[in-house]
Design a protein around this motif. Structure first.
Motif, mmCIF file in Angstrom:
data_model
loop_
_atom_site.group_PDB
_atom_site.id
_atom_site.type_symbol
_atom_site.label_atom_id
_atom_site.label_comp_id
_atom_site.label_asym_id
_atom_site.label_seq_id
_atom_site.Cartn_x
_atom_site.Cartn_y
_atom_site.Cartn_z
ATOM 1 N N ARG A 10 0.829 -1.217 0.000
ATOM 2 C CA ARG A 10 0.000 0.000 0.000
ATOM 3 C C ARG A 10 0.861 1.264 0.000
ATOM 4 O O ARG A 10 0.634 2.197 -0.785
ATOM 5 N N ARG A 28 0.340 -2.486 -8.008
ATOM 6 C CA ARG A 28 -0.112 -2.923 -6.686
ATOM 7 C C ARG A 28 -0.693 -4.329 -6.713
ATOM 8 O O ARG A 28 -0.394 -5.137 -5.836
ATOM 9 N N ASP A 29 -1.532 -4.643 -7.688
ATOM 10 C CA ASP A 29 -2.185 -5.954 -7.727
ATOM 11 C C ASP A 29 -1.156 -7.082 -7.850
ATOM 12 O O ASP A 29 -1.261 -8.107 -7.169
ATOM 13 N N GLU A 30 -0.171 -6.881 -8.711
ATOM 14 C CA GLU A 30 0.851 -7.917 -8.895
ATOM 15 C C GLU A 30 1.687 -8.095 -7.638
ATOM 16 O O GLU A 30 2.037 -9.220 -7.255
ATOM 17 N N GLN A 45 0.722 -7.491 -4.556
ATOM 18 C CA GLN A 45 -0.091 -8.141 -3.532
ATOM 19 C C GLN A 45 -0.220 -9.637 -3.813
ATOM 20 O O GLN A 45 -0.215 -10.454 -2.883
ATOM 21 N N GLU A 46 -0.297 -10.016 -5.087
ATOM 22 C CA GLU A 46 -0.336 -11.437 -5.447
ATOM 23 C C GLU A 46 0.954 -12.138 -5.008
ATOM 24 O O GLU A 46 0.927 -13.275 -4.529
#
Length: 202
Positions: free
Chosen positions: A100, A185-187, A189-190
């Protein structure tokens, strides 16, 4: 916004010191310690070099104040994460906070504490050492929390809390570097979620 605050010798200061420090933090965060020249800093802060020295000291002293602000602001997720009731919760909160903080649209990508002074000339060694100590302190806090988790039976008794803390902080710093390189961000977090699937259970 112009405000009048007392300067170091009691005279009114014609700028908001808190706002100026926030702007300096963003400048150091974006450019690194050596990349942020005095001209860059004073322009970002909206003050003269004389005012900067009078209010904050030299560049290294300014950076130390900026790092304190960063620790209490963008990086404040760490002490909150350490209060999670389980070690898995601690790790989840640390990685989520890292993702974040390092990918916020309103701030530079990456982490000031990781990328601020990885490589510096001799004049910047004090700041490099400061950031090494800053990162080591974060590691120590996590290690101590994981030691409590072992003692409480939340982690398996054979768990090495130091090694687990080193693994987690290295992953967090790696996320910060990847974020600074533009990974989304999505990658990120994955990636964090994938790492946590192998978390040791008691």
């Amino acid at each position: 916004m112009e405000t009048k605050q007392s300067g170091p010798i009691g005279r009114p200061r014609g700028f908001d010191a808190d706002e100026a420090l926030e702007r300096a933090m963003v400048a150091f965060w974006e450019h690194g310690y050596e990349g942020a020249s005095l001209t860059c800093l004073t322009k970002a802060m909206g003050i003269s070099t004389t005012s900067m020295y009078a209010a904050f000291g030299n560049k290294e002293e300014l950076f130390r104040k900026v790092l304190e602000r960063y620790t209490e602001g963008p990086s404040a997720y760490l002490p909150r994460a350490l209060e999670e009731p389980t070690a898995h919760g601690v790790a989840t909160a640390i990685l989520a906070g890292t993702v974040r903080t390092t990918t916020r649209p309103a701030h530079p990508n990456g982490c000031l504490g990781v990328q601020g002074a990885l490589t510096v000339s001799d004049s910047g060694r004090g700041v490099r050492d400061l950031l090494v100590a800053w990162r080591d302190n974060g590691y120590s806090l996590v290690r101590e929390r994981f030691q409590r988790a072992v003692d409480d039976g939340d982690l398996p008794p054979e768990t090495d809390p130091g090694l687990l803390a080193r693994y987690l902080t290295a992953l967090a710093y790696g996320i910060a570097v990847q974020a600074g390189s533009g990974v989304g961000r999505d990658e990120l977090q994955e990636m964090a979620d994938a790492a946590l699937r192998n978390w040791p259970l008691s």
